[in-house]
Every structure is written in structure tokens, then in C-alpha cells.
Write a protein that holds these residues in place. Structure first.
Motif, PDB file in Angstrom:
ATOM      1  N   THR A 205       5.281  34.393 -38.684  1.00 39.55           N
ATOM      2  CA  THR A 205       4.707  33.234 -37.995  1.00 39.55           C
ATOM      3  C   THR A 205       4.386  32.108 -38.971  1.00 39.55           C
ATOM      4  O   THR A 205       4.727  30.947 -38.737  1.00 39.55           O
ATOM      5  N   THR A 209       6.197  28.346 -39.497  1.00 40.61           N
ATOM      6  CA  THR A 209       5.402  27.121 -39.548  1.00 40.61           C
ATOM      7  C   THR A 209       5.762  26.287 -40.771  1.00 40.61           C
ATOM      8  O   THR A 209       5.925  25.059 -40.677  1.00 40.61           O
ATOM      9  N   ASN A 281       9.292  22.225 -32.862  1.00 42.38           N
ATOM     10  CA  ASN A 281       8.086  22.985 -33.204  1.00 42.38           C
ATOM     11  C   ASN A 281       7.680  23.923 -32.076  1.00 42.38           C
ATOM     12  O   ASN A 281       7.268  25.062 -32.322  1.00 42.38           O
ATOM     13  N   ARG A 285       7.511  27.961 -32.345  1.00 38.72           N
ATOM     14  CA  ARG A 285       6.275  28.695 -32.037  1.00 38.72           C
ATOM     15  C   ARG A 285       6.538  29.815 -31.042  1.00 38.72           C
ATOM     16  O   ARG A 285       6.003  30.925 -31.165  1.00 38.72           O
TER      17      ARG A 285
END
Length: 296
Positions: A205, A209, A281, A285
Motif C-alpha cells: 500500500t 502511494t 490515484n 488506492r
């Protein structure tokens, strides 16, 4: 047994700590609000000015044959160019950067080679974007005699992406508890399988990012693209040959024209660029959330 005087003292200390806690909490909220002011201001300005031309024609037409004073035209050629260039840069930069970070954390430790690699990553972090463009211009276009192309622009973006992804991935890998590694080793799992199936999924994760931060940074770069892809008003879907459009160069080209129609197209191009970054983005996610370990 607590005496009345001591109880009063403890109560005053507790009250003082509560006051300090509330004060610091208020300062944090204030700092957050102050940080939001420029962000909201920029978004409000871009949306307010860019929504005028955000329609199907803008998204489906190029500027081929359209002058600055004309009311038509769009950024289709620039959107295609930006997506291709960023995709190529990501395909090159992400594997290199992730493998570099894995070496620095899992294998290099305090070795001499790891220190040299870490030093050059730090140097690359501070390289101005135009220097990356000049490097590709000198090597790819002038020395190797290749022409302007989307690939040349992607190479300059790759140079800018690598250090950001390396540092983000490195920090995420360091946050993985050593107990997970030791438990895997205790079961007889080799190091490479431990890294691949235990360490990387745990840090995935945060790694994604960091990758998206790098993508967001390079997607808005203009200077290296002007030196490597030039710009064109026509649609060029081949990133391997010929000048190719991009949203940053499209915005730059339209903004320098004094015509109001061109200024409107520049604002809409900026809005489209922001929307693409936000969409990427969001998708990243969702993917990271589905692939993250659940602990069950």
C-alpha cells in the motif's frame, strides 16, 4: 494514602496537561486548515476557469488546423501523449526503483555498494527537471541521432521518477516488522520468497502511494518534454517517432497565446490533468486496498 494537598497537586497537573493537549491539538487543526487554503484556492480557480470548455469536443478533438483565436479545438492529442509517456516511464522506472530499494533494505544493509547507490539516489532526487531533459537531449537526440519522440520524453521522466520511488519504497520496506521475516525464515522459506510473498505484500500500500506521488510529479513536468518531444497540434499515437503532444506542453502553448480562447483551453487542459491524476490515484488506492494483507 493520598493527602488532600497531594490530590490537589495531581489535579492541577492533570488540568495543566489537558490544557496543553487541547492547545497543541488546536494548533494542529489550525496548521491543517492553513495548509488547505492554497490547495482549495488552486482547485477552485482551476475548476472555475477550466469547466467552461470541458466538453466532448475538447476531449475528442486535437488542435490540428485550429488557431489560437478559434473557438474549437481540444486536447485529445495531448491526453494520448501524456498517458503514453507516463505509462512508458512507469514501466521503466518502477521495476528499477523497486528492485533498487529491495537491495538497499534487504541485501545491502551497510555495505559499501549500498552506500554508493544511496548517495546517487540522493543526488538524483535533487536534479532539476530541465537537467534531465538536457541529458536525454544530449544523449538520445544529439549523440545517438534519434529524433523527437514520446519515448525520449518518457526517458527524461524516468530519470525523475526513479529516486522518488526508491525512497518511498525503501521507507515502506523498513516499516515491515522484522518478526515477519524471522517467522518466514523459521519455516525454512528462502529469503527471495520471503521478500516476494511476505515483505512486499505487507508494504504494498505504501509502495503504491509512493509510485503515484512520482507519477503525479512527472505528469506535470513541462521543461524536459519541450526538449525531448517538442510539441505538435496533430494526433500522434506512436511514441517511437515524431513530435508528440502532452498536456503540460499543451497548457504551455495555449497559455502563451493572448487570445481568450487559448487561455480557456489552457485552464481546461490543467483541469483535465488534475482529473487524470486524481483518477489514477483512486484506481491505485483500490488496487492496493484489495491486495493488502487482511491479517486473517
Amino acid at each position: 494514602m493520598t493527602t488532600p494537598s497531594r490530590a490537589a497537586s495531581l489535579g492541577s497537573v492533570s488540568l495543566g496537561r489537558k490544557i496543553k493537549d487541547r492547545a497543541v491539538q488546536g494548533l494542529v487543526y489550525l496548521a491543517f486548515a492553513l495548509a488547505l487554503i492554497p490547495l482549495v484556492s488552486v482547485l477552485w480557480t482551476v475548476v472555475g476557469n477550466g469547466a467552461k470548455r470541458l466538453d466532448a469536443d475538447f476531449l475528442n478533438h486535437s488542435m490540428n488546423g485550429v488557431s489560437g483565436r478559434d473557438t474549437g479545438g481540444g486536447a485529445y492529442h495531448a491526453i494520448i501523449g501524456t498517458l503514453e509517456q507516463v505509462a512508458i516511464a512507469s514501466l521503466i522506472a518502477v521495476p528499477i526503483a523497486v528492485l533498487t530499494a529491495i537491495y538497499l533494505v534487504e541485501y545491502g544493509a551497510n555495505g559499501r555498494l549500498a552506500r554508493v547507490v544511496s548517495f546517487f539516489v540522493d543526488v538524483m532526487t535533487g536534479i532539476p527537471s530541465i537537467v534531465a531533459g538536457l541529458f536525454v537531449l544530449a544523449l538520445w537526440l544529439l549523440t545517438l541521432d534519434f529524433g523527437f519522440s514520446g519515448l525520449a520524453g518518457a526517458l527524461s521522466l524516468t530519470i525523475l521518477m526513479i529516486p522518488t520511488v526508491v525512497r518511498a519504497t525503501e521507507e515502506m520496506l523498513k516499516l515491515v516488522p522484522n518478526e515477519l521475516r524471522e517467522a518466514s525464515y523459521a519455516l525454512g522459506v528462502p529469503r527471495w520468497r520471503t521478500i516476494l510473498f511476505v515483505v512486499v505484500p505487507t508494504a504494498l500500500t505504501g509502495m503504491i502511494t509512493g509510485i503515484m506521488l512520482a507519477v503525479a510529479r512527472v505528469m506535470g513536468e513541462t521543461a524536459p518534454l519541450l526538449l525531448t518531444i517538442f510539441f505538435t497540434k496533430a494526433i500522434n499515437t506512436d511514441p517511437l517517432s515524431g513530435p508528440q503532444g502532452s498536456l503540460p506542453t499543451f497548457i504551455w502553448e495555449q497559455a502563451k497565446d493572448p487570445s481568450q480562447n487559448s487561455i480557456d483551453r489552457a485552464w481546461t487542459g490543467a483541469l483535465v490533468l488534475i482529473l487524470i491524476i486524481m483518477l489514477l490515484n483512486l484506481v491505485a488506492r483500490i488496487i492496493a486496498g484489495r491486495r493488502a494483507p487482511t491479517g486473517r
